[in-house]
Design a protein around this motif. Sequence first.
Motif, PDB file in Angstrom:
ATOM      1  N   CYS A 272     -10.262  30.195 -45.210  1.00 14.83           N
ATOM      2  CA  CYS A 272     -10.280  29.691 -44.051  1.00 14.83           C
ATOM      3  C   CYS A 272     -11.278  29.098 -43.274  1.00 14.83           C
ATOM      4  CB  CYS A 272      -8.871  30.323 -43.213  1.00 14.83           C
ATOM      5  SG  CYS A 272      -8.279  29.387 -42.049  1.00 14.83           S
ATOM      6  N   GLY A 273     -11.408  28.758 -42.098  1.00 16.15           N
ATOM      7  CA  GLY A 273     -12.429  28.603 -41.993  1.00 16.15           C
ATOM      8  C   GLY A 273     -13.116  27.494 -42.493  1.00 16.15           C
ATOM      9  N   SER A 275     -17.461  25.727 -42.489  1.00 14.36           N
ATOM     10  CA  SER A 275     -19.097  25.102 -41.188  1.00 14.36           C
ATOM     11  C   SER A 275     -18.808  24.167 -40.209  1.00 14.36           C
ATOM     12  CB  SER A 275     -19.539  25.060 -43.383  1.00 14.36           C
ATOM     13  OG  SER A 275     -19.476  23.308 -42.942  1.00 14.36           O
ATOM     14  N   CYS A 276     -17.643  23.868 -40.587  1.00 15.62           N
ATOM     15  CA  CYS A 276     -17.528  22.873 -38.777  1.00 15.62           C
ATOM     16  C   CYS A 276     -16.715  23.252 -38.073  1.00 15.62           C
ATOM     17  CB  CYS A 276     -16.451  21.360 -39.386  1.00 15.62           C
ATOM     18  SG  CYS A 276     -18.606  20.467 -40.287  1.00 15.62           S
ATOM     19  N   GLY A 277     -16.649  24.691 -37.733  1.00 10.22           N
ATOM     20  CA  GLY A 277     -15.523  25.508 -36.679  1.00 10.22           C
ATOM     21  C   GLY A 277     -14.104  25.313 -36.915  1.00 10.22           C
ATOM     22  N   CYS A 280     -11.024  22.031 -39.876  1.00  6.18           N
ATOM     23  CA  CYS A 280     -11.814  20.409 -39.464  1.00  6.18           C
ATOM     24  C   CYS A 280     -10.971  20.062 -38.324  1.00  6.18           C
ATOM     25  CB  CYS A 280     -11.322  19.498 -40.283  1.00  6.18           C
ATOM     26  SG  CYS A 280      -9.673  19.099 -40.496  1.00  6.18           S
ATOM     27  N   CYS A 283     -13.032  19.025 -33.275  1.00  6.86           N
ATOM     28  CA  CYS A 283     -14.040  18.523 -33.417  1.00  6.86           C
ATOM     29  C   CYS A 283     -14.262  16.663 -32.790  1.00  6.86           C
ATOM     30  CB  CYS A 283     -14.320  17.479 -35.277  1.00  6.86           C
ATOM     31  SG  CYS A 283     -15.058  19.594 -35.846  1.00  6.86           S
TER      32      CYS A 283
ATOM     33  N   ILE B  34      -8.874  24.180 -47.113  1.00  9.53           N
ATOM     34  CA  ILE B  34     -10.591  24.301 -46.689  1.00  9.53           C
ATOM     35  C   ILE B  34     -11.176  24.730 -48.194  1.00  9.53           C
ATOM     36  CG2 ILE B  34     -12.632  24.380 -46.199  1.00  9.53           C
ATOM     37  CD1 ILE B  34     -10.088  23.225 -44.146  1.00  9.53           C
ATOM     38  N   ASP B  36     -14.262  24.205 -48.363  1.00  8.70           N
ATOM     39  CA  ASP B  36     -15.906  24.887 -47.994  1.00  8.70           C
ATOM     40  C   ASP B  36     -16.028  26.101 -48.731  1.00  8.70           C
ATOM     41  OD1 ASP B  36     -15.146  22.023 -46.959  1.00  8.70           O
ATOM     42  OD2 ASP B  36     -17.524  21.822 -47.244  1.00  8.70           O
ATOM     43  N   ASP B  37     -14.944  26.865 -47.937  1.00  8.68           N
ATOM     44  CA  ASP B  37     -14.836  28.655 -48.154  1.00  8.68           C
ATOM     45  C   ASP B  37     -15.013  29.078 -49.306  1.00  8.68           C
ATOM     46  OD1 ASP B  37     -11.725  28.489 -45.837  1.00  8.68           O
ATOM     47  OD2 ASP B  37     -14.383  28.844 -45.086  1.00  8.68           O
ATOM     48  N   TYR B  38     -15.413  28.229 -50.156  1.00  6.21           N
ATOM     49  CA  TYR B  38     -15.526  28.903 -51.768  1.00  6.21           C
ATOM     50  C   TYR B  38     -16.798  28.384 -52.229  1.00  6.21           C
ATOM     51  CZ  TYR B  38     -10.561  30.628 -51.470  1.00  6.21           C
ATOM     52  OH  TYR B  38      -9.441  30.510 -51.153  1.00  6.21           O
ATOM     53  N   HIS B  61      -9.124  19.942 -49.704  1.00  2.00           N
ATOM     54  CA  HIS B  61      -9.501  19.277 -47.892  1.00  2.00           C
ATOM     55  C   HIS B  61     -11.361  19.646 -48.252  1.00  2.00           C
ATOM     56  CE1 HIS B  61      -9.455  16.559 -45.006  1.00  2.00           C
ATOM     57  NE2 HIS B  61      -9.847  17.542 -44.339  1.00  2.00           N
ATOM     58  N   VAL B  63     -15.295  19.624 -45.849  1.00  2.00           N
ATOM     59  CA  VAL B  63     -15.542  19.042 -44.401  1.00  2.00           C
ATOM     60  C   VAL B  63     -16.696  18.985 -44.515  1.00  2.00           C
ATOM     61  CG1 VAL B  63     -13.514  21.016 -43.278  1.00  2.00           C
ATOM     62  CG2 VAL B  63     -15.520  22.353 -43.629  1.00  2.00           C
ATOM     63  N   SER B  64     -17.864  20.106 -44.943  1.00  2.00           N
ATOM     64  CA  SER B  64     -19.256  19.401 -44.663  1.00  2.00           C
ATOM     65  C   SER B  64     -19.857  19.402 -45.671  1.00  2.00           C
ATOM     66  CB  SER B  64     -19.782  20.965 -44.769  1.00  2.00           C
ATOM     67  OG  SER B  64     -19.221  22.019 -46.245  1.00  2.00           O
ATOM     68  N   ARG B  77     -23.840  21.355 -53.097  1.00  2.00           N
ATOM     69  CA  ARG B  77     -22.821  21.372 -51.970  1.00  2.00           C
ATOM     70  C   ARG B  77     -21.919  20.535 -53.259  1.00  2.00           C
ATOM     71  NH1 ARG B  77     -22.348  23.054 -46.755  1.00  2.00           N
ATOM     72  NH2 ARG B  77     -23.934  22.714 -46.105  1.00  2.00           N
ATOM     73  N   HIS B  96     -13.979  13.976 -45.220  1.00  2.00           N
ATOM     74  CA  HIS B  96     -13.791  13.317 -44.245  1.00  2.00           C
ATOM     75  C   HIS B  96     -15.146  12.279 -44.064  1.00  2.00           C
ATOM     76  CE1 HIS B  96     -11.822  17.329 -42.687  1.00  2.00           C
ATOM     77  NE2 HIS B  96     -12.446  16.403 -41.685  1.00  2.00           N
ATOM     78  N   VAL B 100     -22.843  15.590 -41.053  1.00  2.00           N
ATOM     79  CA  VAL B 100     -22.279  16.493 -40.189  1.00  2.00           C
ATOM     80  C   VAL B 100     -23.966  17.321 -40.541  1.00  2.00           C
ATOM     81  CG1 VAL B 100     -20.456  17.274 -41.088  1.00  2.00           C
ATOM     82  CG2 VAL B 100     -22.424  18.029 -42.475  1.00  2.00           C
ATOM     83  N   GLY B 108     -22.715  21.077 -37.290  1.00  2.00           N
ATOM     84  CA  GLY B 108     -22.209  22.561 -36.802  1.00  2.00           C
ATOM     85  C   GLY B 108     -20.217  21.691 -36.879  1.00  2.00           C
ATOM     86  N   HIS B 109     -20.163  20.026 -36.966  1.00  2.00           N
ATOM     87  CA  HIS B 109     -19.264  19.744 -36.249  1.00  2.00           C
ATOM     88  C   HIS B 109     -19.029  18.398 -36.622  1.00  2.00           C
ATOM     89  CE1 HIS B 109     -19.294  17.254 -32.452  1.00  2.00           C
ATOM     90  NE2 HIS B 109     -19.940  18.489 -32.390  1.00  2.00           N
ATOM     91  N   LEU B 110     -17.660  18.058 -37.228  1.00  2.00           N
ATOM     92  CA  LEU B 110     -17.758  16.882 -37.576  1.00  2.00           C
ATOM     93  C   LEU B 110     -18.005  15.497 -37.155  1.00  2.00           C
ATOM     94  CD1 LEU B 110     -14.397  16.834 -39.536  1.00  2.00           C
ATOM     95  CD2 LEU B 110     -16.542  16.684 -40.770  1.00  2.00           C
TER      96      LEU B 110
END
Lengths: 285, 314
Positions: A272-273, A275-277, A280, A283, B34, B36-38, B61, B63-64, B77, B96, B100, B108-110
């Motif tokens: 979970c979680g 890199s974008c806080g 998603c 934001c 998510i 990206d966790d992996y 999904h 996010v980065s 990546r 998305h 980023v 740090g965020h979208l």
Amino acid sequence: MNILALSGPSFLLFYFGLMVVVCFVTQQLVNRAETIKFKPRTKLSDPYAIGYLQSGPAGVIRVAVISLYDRGILVNKGTSLKVNTSKKNPTLGHPVEKRLVLLIASGVGMDSILTDPELRRLCDQYQNGLARSNLMANDQIKAERLFYVVTALAVMLGFAGAKIVRALMRGHTNIMYLNILAIISVVLLLKMYNKTKTAVGERMLADLKSLFRGLYDRRNSIMPGSSTNELAFIAAVYGVAELPAARFRFIKTLFPKAGSTGSCGTSCGSGCGSSCGGGCGGCGG
Amino acid sequence: MTYSASYRYGIGWRSHYSASIFANLDALDLVEVIVDDYFLKPKKYWHELRTLAAQVPVVLHGVSLGLASVHPVDETRLNKLAELLDYVRPVFWSEHLAFVRAGNIEIGHLTAPPRNAATVAGTVKNLRRIEQVTGSRPHLENIATLITPPGSSMQEGQWCAAILEQSGCNMLLDLHNLYANALNSGAAPDEYLCRFPLERTRSVHLSGGKWIPKKTQMNPTSDYTGVRQFKLLDDHLHDVPEDVFALLGTLVQKVPHGLDILIERDGKFPDFCEVLSQLERARGVVHAAQNQLEMAGSPPFSQTIRSYHERRSL
């Protein structure tokens, strides 16, 4: 170099090393064969099934005790559990729960409960499903293991037998230690063959520990009666010893042999979680 | 006359809900993880995703990647993503329409990029590279933004449509993001929805947010009025509002195929039964919308959701 010509102590050393290597390699080959050829085929939505996979009937019984306790159907009286007589018409949908409550109401101690034949029979019903799902050994999986174990046995008994014959032909009769090592290797290999959990089942349990890591981390904040399912999964996946000791004081007394299964398998992670806080969201702010 | 459009309903995987998800597998058609966790974990840790996928169909999904940019996506990546997709084999995957990072700075965020021809071209170029490396196209999600990105010459719906048209991708329509953007820009949500390429929408996110106050700036030529305005922040920490369910109903009436509908919740987790009841609400909205269409005499349609591997060949 003729291995069989080694002196007694040297040969024993060699045989011990051979035993370690053969057992290790055989286990790795068995695990590899099981994970490649057999896939898990079930939904593990029942913590009782996971409890059985983890620890057999005792695993199911422990999970059931936790579930019944959190639902207020069982209450803690000193070092034992009693049925809560003030709770009218408690919902006991599961046959294991019904049998367990009946036994506790009759004053049967936990040691006897854990060996109650009828309760064990009810718990063992999970074994068939888990075996069909390749998480526990079935005939097909055992047949797969047989080849590797028989080969390993042939190697170990072959070397031992040849050395014994050579020793006896030369008038040496001090073969006791070699016999002991040979017996140990046979026992280890037979245990490997008869192991109830498959490599697929062990991997499943390790993955569950990782997937449920977040639940495990907040186990101390689960309010009584609010999330029985969560407690049941913690008990099933990690063991009853990992439940909050303050709330479940009876565990050490009732289940002294119930150790933790470890808080993390080979694949620990939050799942979970980002890199974008945090997922998603949050934001655009 | 019955409609056989195939809809699937699921939620985002959050470790807080791990036990509840397992205990309610029958109530879920999909779980979204998510990805990206992996990325930073060795491959042996990826197996838990396969275990999860054996329990319930999984969608991944991202996010980065930051693909909505004139800058190319990070190849390391991207390669890692390709490996993960091949290992897990999700039903589909999504990312998305956001950037980023810029230069060596991680935001740090979208973040919403300027909506103009340059970012359309840059995004399409990135998507072509992504398809080359991964062998598949993601569903693309619209993001929330409190302001119209500076340098924009296109409306959001128009910009998304251009990217989807040129890349061949489908849309993951986040209805709360759309709702928030509509209200924050002073537009009517229903009308804002219709500006999007709805026929290319294949999946939907539902979530909630909160109103945050925004003071007006002092006008240097007059006294400070102190008038407060409010903006809707899509924080994924609240229940799905009724207006967003209404948008879902409108969307269902406008698309000729089924949708994958996922609820997102990133924190302030309610009891799982509340999440399930929101999923039930979504089901109810879809059925009601389909019934309305049926009563209006629209022709029957059917669409089965194709698997990830079939979609790869699209």
